[in-house]
Design a protein around this motif. Structure first.
Motif, PDB file in Angstrom:
ATOM      1  N   ALA A   1      10.002  11.100   5.395  1.00 27.91           N
ATOM      2  CA  ALA A   1      11.110  11.824   4.767  1.00 27.91           C
ATOM      3  C   ALA A   1      11.029  11.741   3.247  1.00 27.91           C
ATOM      4  CB  ALA A   1      12.434  11.239   5.249  1.00 27.91           C
ATOM      5  N   VAL A   2      11.624  12.730   2.577  1.00 24.88           N
ATOM      6  CA  VAL A   2      11.654  12.742   1.116  1.00 24.88           C
ATOM      7  C   VAL A   2      12.372  11.501   0.589  1.00 24.88           C
ATOM      8  CG1 VAL A   2      12.533  13.963  -0.915  1.00 24.88           C
ATOM      9  CG2 VAL A   2      11.542  15.254   0.959  1.00 24.88           C
ATOM     10  N   GLY A   3      13.448  11.107   1.240  1.00 26.59           N
ATOM     11  CA  GLY A   3      14.189   9.915   0.825  1.00 26.59           C
ATOM     12  C   GLY A   3      13.338   8.657   0.877  1.00 26.59           C
ATOM     13  N   THR A   4      12.452   8.582   1.856  1.00 28.64           N
ATOM     14  CA  THR A   4      11.552   7.427   1.973  1.00 28.64           C
ATOM     15  C   THR A   4      10.599   7.379   0.789  1.00 28.64           C
ATOM     16  OG1 THR A   4      11.687   7.534   4.382  1.00 28.64           O
ATOM     17  CG2 THR A   4       9.829   6.303   3.442  1.00 28.64           C
ATOM     18  N   ILE A   5      10.055   8.540   0.411  1.00 29.31           N
ATOM     19  CA  ILE A   5       9.151   8.598  -0.744  1.00 29.31           C
ATOM     20  C   ILE A   5       9.894   8.217  -2.007  1.00 29.31           C
ATOM     21  CG2 ILE A   5       7.909  10.203  -2.261  1.00 29.31           C
ATOM     22  CD1 ILE A   5       6.221   9.332   0.058  1.00 29.31           C
ATOM     23  N   LYS A   6      11.104   8.746  -2.189  1.00 31.99           N
ATOM     24  CA  LYS A   6      11.892   8.415  -3.378  1.00 31.99           C
ATOM     25  C   LYS A   6      12.140   6.916  -3.453  1.00 31.99           C
ATOM     26  CE  LYS A   6      14.286  12.807  -4.052  1.00 31.99           C
ATOM     27  NZ  LYS A   6      15.590  13.496  -4.081  1.00 31.99           N
TER      28      LYS A   6
ATOM     29  N   TYR B   1       8.222  15.128  -4.884  1.00 31.06           N
ATOM     30  CA  TYR B   1       8.619  14.233  -3.803  1.00 31.06           C
ATOM     31  C   TYR B   1       8.377  14.900  -2.446  1.00 31.06           C
ATOM     32  CZ  TYR B   1      10.906  11.073  -7.117  1.00 31.06           C
ATOM     33  OH  TYR B   1      11.156  10.179  -8.125  1.00 31.06           O
ATOM     34  N   GLN B   2       8.659  16.183  -2.358  1.00 32.37           N
ATOM     35  CA  GLN B   2       8.471  16.897  -1.096  1.00 32.37           C
ATOM     36  C   GLN B   2       6.995  16.936  -0.709  1.00 32.37           C
ATOM     37  OE1 GLN B   2      10.989  18.324   1.063  1.00 32.37           O
ATOM     38  NE2 GLN B   2       9.159  18.102   2.329  1.00 32.37           N
ATOM     39  N   GLU B   3       6.123  17.239  -1.683  1.00 32.34           N
ATOM     40  CA  GLU B   3       4.683  17.266  -1.396  1.00 32.34           C
ATOM     41  C   GLU B   3       4.192  15.899  -0.950  1.00 32.34           C
ATOM     42  OE1 GLU B   3       3.128  20.685  -4.536  1.00 32.34           O
ATOM     43  OE2 GLU B   3       3.472  18.643  -5.248  1.00 32.34           O
ATOM     44  N   ALA B   4       4.622  14.853  -1.653  1.00 30.17           N
ATOM     45  CA  ALA B   4       4.203  13.494  -1.290  1.00 30.17           C
ATOM     46  C   ALA B   4       4.712  13.124   0.095  1.00 30.17           C
ATOM     47  CB  ALA B   4       4.708  12.496  -2.326  1.00 30.17           C
ATOM     48  N   ALA B   5       5.933  13.540   0.425  1.00 33.02           N
ATOM     49  CA  ALA B   5       6.497  13.262   1.747  1.00 33.02           C
ATOM     50  C   ALA B   5       5.700  13.982   2.828  1.00 33.02           C
ATOM     51  CB  ALA B   5       7.962  13.674   1.795  1.00 33.02           C
ATOM     52  N   ASP B   6       5.348  15.239   2.579  1.00 37.69           N
ATOM     53  CA  ASP B   6       4.554  16.002   3.552  1.00 37.69           C
ATOM     54  C   ASP B   6       3.195  15.353   3.776  1.00 37.69           C
ATOM     55  OD1 ASP B   6       6.634  17.824   3.729  1.00 37.69           O
ATOM     56  OD2 ASP B   6       5.693  19.313   2.417  1.00 37.69           O
TER      57      ASP B   6
ATOM     58  N   PRO C   1       0.801  -1.237   0.000  1.00 39.52           N
ATOM     59  CA  PRO C   1       0.000   0.000   0.000  1.00 39.52           C
ATOM     60  C   PRO C   1       0.831   1.284   0.000  1.00 39.52           C
ATOM     61  CG  PRO C   1      -0.919  -1.577   1.543  1.00 39.52           C
ATOM     62  CD  PRO C   1       0.363  -2.172   1.039  1.00 39.52           C
ATOM     63  N   GLU C   2       1.915   1.316   0.776  1.00 34.52           N
ATOM     64  CA  GLU C   2       2.702   2.553   0.837  1.00 34.52           C
ATOM     65  C   GLU C   2       3.442   2.815  -0.466  1.00 34.52           C
ATOM     66  OE1 GLU C   2       5.184  -0.767   2.653  1.00 34.52           O
ATOM     67  OE2 GLU C   2       3.120  -0.062   2.828  1.00 34.52           O
ATOM     68  N   HIS C   3       3.801   1.751  -1.201  1.00 34.85           N
ATOM     69  CA  HIS C   3       4.449   1.928  -2.510  1.00 34.85           C
ATOM     70  C   HIS C   3       3.427   2.381  -3.546  1.00 34.85           C
ATOM     71  CE1 HIS C   3       7.993  -0.997  -1.467  1.00 34.85           C
ATOM     72  NE2 HIS C   3       7.878   0.016  -0.625  1.00 34.85           N
ATOM     73  N   ARG C   4       2.235   1.790  -3.511  1.00 42.01           N
ATOM     74  CA  ARG C   4       1.175   2.176  -4.449  1.00 42.01           C
ATOM     75  C   ARG C   4       0.788   3.637  -4.235  1.00 42.01           C
ATOM     76  NH1 ARG C   4      -2.078  -1.721  -3.380  1.00 42.01           N
ATOM     77  NH2 ARG C   4      -3.268  -0.667  -1.770  1.00 42.01           N
ATOM     78  N   GLU C   5       0.647   4.022  -2.989  1.00 40.85           N
ATOM     79  CA  GLU C   5       0.290   5.403  -2.653  1.00 40.85           C
ATOM     80  C   GLU C   5       1.348   6.376  -3.173  1.00 40.85           C
ATOM     81  OE1 GLU C   5       0.738   7.196   1.560  1.00 40.85           O
ATOM     82  OE2 GLU C   5      -1.269   6.324   1.466  1.00 40.85           O
ATOM     83  N   ALA C   6       2.611   6.030  -2.971  1.00 41.37           N
ATOM     84  CA  ALA C   6       3.706   6.916  -3.390  1.00 41.37           C
ATOM     85  C   ALA C   6       3.767   7.061  -4.910  1.00 41.37           C
ATOM     86  CB  ALA C   6       5.038   6.390  -2.853  1.00 41.37           C
TER      87      ALA C   6
END
Length: 200
Positions: free
Chosen positions: A164-169, A154-159, A138-143
């Motif tokens: 963290a931005v690195g986690t979203i990337k 990436y910053q908006e998705a992280a917020d 789910p967290e990968h699909r959401e990202a």
């Protein structure tokens, strides 16, 4: 796409049609035009969470209603799209506990009524893409949907996700590689091996 009504909140306006709430979007006409452009991406994101068109429409409607009710909290000049996505995501996860308590469709009768036979060739590809997206964590699909489909940074998705931005990337990268594998697309051998090794 079914019509999703953008609330204009006439009960919240004064005689001049302007809300007395300080800050935020105050004119109903401003509200409608500002929010309207984000409806397709909100609905796409809602669908990836709910995986059901009717539930996605309900989730978008709930998001718009909450956004209107709390519009005074929105700071003019800040990111309206990210604010709406955050409300939508929080609404979905807040409702998760309620959904867990609902009676399951054990015999699959309700679920069977939600499907239709494909009537065009392109629906096979769409079905494959949906199945591949549903196979992602789910967290990968959401990202991947926030960054790849909705066009968030990436910053908006992280917020929105509260990470963290690195986690979203990382999530987006893993989702892209997993989708490529699931859809039999060409990817570098080392990328496939990394995804297999990670188990993500």
């Amino acid at each position: 796409m079914p019509h999703v009504r953008v609330p204009d909140g006439p009960q919240d306006t004064g005689p001049s049609g302007v809300s007395s709430a300080p800050g935020g979007i105050v004119e109903p006409s401003d509200w409608r035009s500002a929010v309207h452009v984000y409806l397709p991406s909100l609905r796409a994101f809602a669908f990836t969470l709910s995986r059901n068109s009717a539930d996605a429409d309900d989730l978008v409607q709930e998001t718009l209603t909450k956004a209107w009710a709390h519009r005074a909290r929105f700071e003019p000049g800040s990111n309206l799209r990210a604010w709406l996505f955050t409300i939508l995501r929080n609404s979905w996860y807040t409702g998760a506990a309620k959904r867990r308590r609902e009676v399951a469709d054990e015999e699959g009768r309700y679920a069977a009524g939600l499907t239709a036979e494909p009537n065009q060739e392109w629906t096979a590809e769409l079905t494959s893409l949906r199945a591949a997206l549903n196979a992602l964590p789910p967290e990968h699909r959401e990202a991947i949907v926030m960054v790849g489909a909705a066009g968030l940074s990436y910053q908006e998705a992280a917020d929105i996700s509260g990470c963290a931005v690195g986690t979203i990337k990382s999530r987006v990268n893993r989702a892209r590689h997993r989708l490529a594998v699931l859809l039999d697309m060409e990817v570098p051998l080392e990328a496939v091996q990394n995804v297999i090794d990670d188990g993500s």
